[in-house]
Design a protein around this motif. Structure first.
Motif: not given
Length: 1107
Positions: A541-553
């Motif tokens: 159910n996830i698409s990440l279209e409106s998700v912002r995760l700037p610190m992800l490695t």
């Protein structure tokens, strides 16, 4: 002074050492007289410690014999004083009479020994016979018959000691057995048993219980000295009995005996003042190294202190520690140290509650307990929590944990890690609270519980993976790792509540949580600003279209059906991203990313994926596989070193800007076109490329590489290639198997050392410039008509079956390759005299093959190839008899050793002259020469020798053994296979074929008579000579004889091999007249070994008869 008794225990060599203690009737040392202190090697009774021999006094026995013992001691001491005084006076005499003093000293010692024997016998007679008090009986030793040796090592001139008066056999052990003939050995056995019961383990250890002391000596000298002493004793007393009257059986201690066995030492008087006195090892101290040995040389000490044992045992697990504990008491004590039992591991072990409680009581400072899989884990864990106050790590599972466990958990203050796996918490439907102020790590995997509440202010990692729970309430402000993977019953709201309650969260695993939505990810991104690792695999159910995760490695999105090309825009905001995994994202069609820190990307089984565009300077690993629609790849990276894109069937365009790329694997990329060559040539974006694999790229037709870095190239199975042009000065390896349509090839320049183009039958134009090449194979290039070969180091050239090769091409090759040593021109019909004349440019040529050519004149070969050693002229049917006359008439090719004239047209006379004159040949092949009728070396200058071919050949062994200084013939191998017209083979001793070792005459159908006398002949093959009737052999070294399918009589075979004493193999298969011999043979390991009665005595070894 150091005193050695028969039990070989030694006082330390010190000034304050006590005098040697006289054994009591109980065989022990009096504690009153000697203070109870016993040094290394002495039977001690300090506190009657376990393993030592105690005093066990018998006051009544002492009072009964006290007066008699005192009288005997006084008498003995007087005798010793007299002896010592005499010896002191002798030592103060003149040194010139030293030999006489030594003799007198030996007599004094013998008299002393005699007195020892007498006193012991008298004491035994007063002590109740051989019984020795209560210790007597059947198993006792009769001390009236058996003298006890006493060994004394002097360090001073004065010999001062107290003579023993009585010994009890029941309390002493001897490693040797003395008994008279016919006497039973049961007594010694019972004595040993009694001693074993009283000796204990401590008699072979020192007083500090830290090392074992092993004494060794020359027992043979001991026993011989002991026998001589007893013989002298009996003779001096006038006893008529000899040493034969008593049988002394000495048995040394062996590992099979008791571990407390003590080695028996030398019986000798060791006087250090005598130059020739015997030392403690039985040798004589005369300066000779071979016979001198100190007793210290035989002391083997194993000094393992407690500290050393502790260090060694620290590397052992619990099972091996238990095994080590069975060695000795010291090891048992060392292995039980609490440092080794900090961790009590009872995983999957059937341990009872009492056993577990005993272990907890024995090791109260244990810090780790593992009772996973143990029965009744609730009872065990409650005992652990109540007994082990220093418990830090607790692991349990496979059972049910009740409420008391979680309540008692708070009282275990030192607990840091709790692991619960596959357990039922509570009754499975109630809320379970876990409260602990110092808990750091908590794992509840595969646990069955309805609801859980965790309040741990210092908790850092929490794993609820695969647990069957509907809600998790977390109050863990310091939590940085949360794993809720495969918690299928957790709702989206429960996941959101659990994750957002941990603001310090850095790693979140929510894989296989099908209820997770983008809204939950957005709230997590806002609340958990430090989130670095996110695993959202199998979340459809996830698409990440409106998700912002700037610190992800690290971002893992395996099998996420909602991930599309639009999701790449959201991923692009994660500028810190280093690892991206997009396996099985079925709706993903293209990936375009510009991430400066991305290092690893995976795209496997993406069915709709077609376009990849990466601009990642730090990209070092890329995995793209089984993406059937992928047709374009564009990669820019300064760190990528290896690129593997196997089985991308639709890949047509590849653009690379990879400054560090060294290996590229594009196997089975069937749609790649010739444009790929520009990518891997100089200026194409891969300046460091070294290895390139393009196997089975069937769309390639014209391959052209110009690279200064390329080292290895593989084009296996590229069947469509017709043109190949390589300008790669560093190229060292190339594989062209399956390139059977290649027509034009250019290698200039290359660093190849060897090249095989024999699998390119359509090759017609070849250009090679290889300064390092030494081997070139063009075998089978039937259409090769133009070849430019510039290889100055070339040593071997195989151009066989190059039917279009002409003289001008051969001349140019010999001029540019002057170091050729082997040249094969078999089946090159267009090579003529002009081409052979160019061989003069090859001064090192030693092997030349001109078989199956149309040559008529070999004069250019005779003039040009002066160093030729091997010449093959098979089936050269146009060569006449005069073509070879320079060989046997003019002495041409004097270095020639091997000559092959098989299937030629030479006549009998030419062959005879060749055999007679070319004595320097070592290998000669005349297979299939139909014009050869006889092989008769009994002829000389065309006339028969005086020796008739029908008369028996006389070849004595005496003459065979005579050395031949200058043999006329050097021939070693002669092959005449398939010479159908040959009838007689006669090789007498006069032919002087002393080097002939192999003769093959098989398939000669008309051969009737063979008479061979060759001393060194080892192999003779007469198979399928169906007309053979007469066989005479004088070949003493013949080992193999083959007569398969020969119609020869048995008597002839027996007579022939009767002179072959070294025969090993005889093949008479399909010989109908040798059946009687076969009937006398027996089968052995697939071969038949036999002995013929007529020559059985002549054979030196069994013969293997092949059937």
């Amino acid at each position: 002074m150091r005193i050695w008794c028969c039990l070989c225990f030694i006082f330390d060599n010190e000034e304050e050492a006590p005098p040697p203690p006289p054994p009591s009737k109980e065989g022990v040392v009096f504690e009153e007289e000697y203070g109870g202190e016993m040094r290394e090697g002495i039977f001690g009774n300090n506190g009657k410690a376990e393993g030592n021999i105690g005093n066990d006094r018998n006051d009544g026995a002492e009072e009964e014999h006290g007066e008699e013992e005192e009288e005997e001691v006084e008498t003995t001491r007087l005798r010793l004083a007299v002896n010592n005084g005499n010896r002191d006076r002798d030592n103060r005499g003149n040194r010139d009479n030293r030999i006489e003093l030594v003799a007198e000293h030996n007599r004094d010692e013998m008299r002393l020994f005699e007195e020892v024997i007498r006193v012991l016998r008298e004491d035994n007679g007063r002590g109740g016979g051989g019984g020795g008090g209560e210790g007597g009986g059947e198993g006792s030793v009769n001390w009236g018959e058996v003298p006890v040796p006493l060994v004394i090592e002097e360090e001073d001139d004065v010999l001062d000691f107290s003579l023993p008066l009585s010994l009890r056999a029941s309390r002493m052990r001897f490693p040797m057995e003395w008994r008279a003939p016919g006497e039973s050995s049961s007594g010694s056995g019972s004595t040993s048993a009694a001693a074993a019961g009283s000796g204990g383990d401590g008699c072979d250890r020192d007083s500090q219980n830290k090392r074992a002391r092993v004494q060794s000596a020359n027992h043979e000298h001991q026993y011989s000295t002991l026998r001589a002493a007893f013989a002298a004793n009996t003779s001096s007393q006038g006893n008529s009995s000899s040493m034969a009257d008593k049988d002394f059986n000495f048995h040394q201690s062996t590992p099979a005996s008791s571990r407390d066995e003590v080695f028996y030492h030398n019986f000798m008087w060791n006087n250090n003042n005598d130059e020739k006195s015997l030392d403690s090892s039985g040798g004589r101290d005369d300066g000779d190294e071979g016979g001198t040995s100190n007793s210290e040389d035989f002391d083997v000490r194993m000094d393992l202190t407690d500290d050393l044992l502790h260090m060694v045992f620290s590397f052992l697990d619990h099972i091996n520690l238990c095994r080590a504990a069975m060695v000795c008491r010291q090891w048992r004590a060392a292995s039980a140290h609490e440092d080794f039992w900090r961790c009590l591991n009872f995983e999957n072990r059937n341990i009872s509650g009492d056993q577990f409680e005993d272990m907890c009581r024995r090791y109260p400072n244990a810090t780790e307990v593992n009772i996973y899989g143990a029965p009744a884990i609730h009872m065990l864990v409650m005992k652990a929590l109540s007994s082990l106050r220093n418990l830090e790590i607790l692991t349990l599972g496979r059972g049910q944990l009740g409420d008391p466990f979680f309540q008692a958990l708070a009282d275990c203050n030192m607990l840091r890690t709790l692991n619960v796996n596959d357990a039922t918490l509570g009754n499975g439907i109630q809320e379970i609270p876990i409260n602990h102020d110092r808990l750091r790590n908590l794992q509840l995997t595969k646990c069955r519980v309805m609801r859980i509440s965790v309040r741990c202010p210092q908790l850092e990692t929490l794993s609820l993976k695969r647990s069957n729970m509907a809600q998790a309430l977390l109050n863990c402000p310091l939590l940085h790792l949360l794993d809720i993977g495969s918690c299928h019953k957790l709702s989206d709201a429960a996941i959101r509540s659990a994750a957002t309650s941990c603001p310090q969260l850095e790693s979140l695993d929510m894989s296989n949580c099908s209820c997770v939505s983008d809204e939950t990810l957005r709230e997590i991104a806002v609340t958990c600003a430090s989130l670095h690792i996110l695993n959202a695999s199998y979340c459809p159910n996830i698409s990440l279209e409106s998700v912002r995760l700037p610190m992800l490695t690290v971002l893992k999105l395996h099998s996420c059906e909602g991930i599309t090309s639009a999701s790449m825009a959201a991923i692009s905001y994660s500028y810190m991203l280093e690892v991206l995994e997009l396996d099985n994202c079925s709706l993903l069609t293209s990936v375009s990313l510009d991430l400066p820190r991305l290092q690893n990307i995976r795209l496997v089984h993406c069915r709709k994926f077609a376009d990849l565009n990466l601009r990642c300077i730090m990209l070092s690993s890329i995995m793209v596989s089984n993406c059937p629609l992928l047709h374009r790849i564009n990669i820019t990276s300064n760190s990528l070193q290896k690129l593997a894109l196997q089985k991308q069937e639709n890949l047509t365009t590849l653009a690379l800007q990879c400054q560090s790329l060294q290996e590229v694997d594009l196997r089975d990329c069937e749609s790649l076109t010739n444009a790929i060559c520009e990518v891997f040539s100089d200026g194409g974006g891969c300046p460091m490329l070294k290895s390139l694999l393009l196997d089975n790229c069937e769309s390639l037709t014209a391959v052209q590489f110009c690279s200064t870095s390329l080292v290895s190239l593989s084009l296996v199975g590229c069947r469509a290639i017709t043109s190949l042009e390589l300008t790669c000065p560093c190229l060292e390896q190339i594989c062209l198997d399956g390139c059977d349509h290649l027509e034009r090839a250019s290698f200039s320049p290359v660093a190849l050392r060897s090249l095989n183009l024999g699998i390119c039958p359509k090759l017609n134009i070849l250009s090679i410039e290889a300064p390092a090449m030494v081997s070139l194979e063009l075998k089978g290039c039937g259409k090769l008509s133009e070849a430019s070969i510039n290889c100055p180091l070339l040593a071997s050239l195989d151009a066989s079956f190059c039917s279009q090769l002409r003289d001008d091409c051969l001349s140019a090759t010999t001029a540019s390759c002057p170091l050729i040593e082997s040249l094969i021109l078999m089946s090159c019909p267009n090579v003529g005299s002009d081409g052979l004349s160019s061989l003069r440019w090859l001064p090192r040529l030693t092997t030349l093959d001109l078989s199956y050519t149309f040559l008529t004149d070999l004069q250019p070969v005779f003039k040009s190839c002066l160093q030729l050693k091997v010449l093959k002229l098979q089936a050269c049917k146009y060569l006449t008899d005069t073509s070879l006359e320079p060989l046997y008439k003019e002495g041409a090719l004097k270095a020639l050793q091997e000559l092959d004239l098989s299937y030629g047209t030479l006549c009998q006379a030419a062959i005879d002259e060749l055999l007679a004159c070319c004595t320097h040949l070592t290998h000669l092949s005349l297979n299939g020469c139909v014009n050869m009728h006889d092989l008769n070396w009994a002829c000389s200058d065309g006339h028969l020798a005086e020796v008739s071919s029908t008369s028996p050949v006389v070849f004595s062994n005496d003459r065979m053994d005579e050395p031949i200084e200058q043999p006329d013939r050097l021939l070693q191998n002669l092959n005449c296979v398939g010479c159908s017209n040959i009838r007689i083979v006669l090789i007498p001793p006069a032919a002087r074929c002393f080097h002939l070792s192999s003769l093959n005459l098989s398939l000669s159908a008309n051969l009737k008579e063979v008479d061979v006398a060759c001393f060194n002949l080892c192999f003779l093959n007469l198979s399928n000579c169906s007309s053979l009737e007469m066989l005479r052999l004088e070949c003493p070294r013949l080992t193999s004889l083959f007569l398969q399918s020969c119609n020869i009589d048995e008597e002839v075979v027996e007579a022939a091999i009767s002179q072959c004493g070294m025969l090993e193999t005889l093949d008479v298969r399909f010989c109908p007249k040798v059946r009687t011999v076969m009937a006398d043979m027996h089968n052995k390991h697939g071969s038949v070994t036999f002995s013929m009665p007529k020559f059985k005595a002549d054979l030196q070894q069994p013969v293997t008869f092949m059937t």
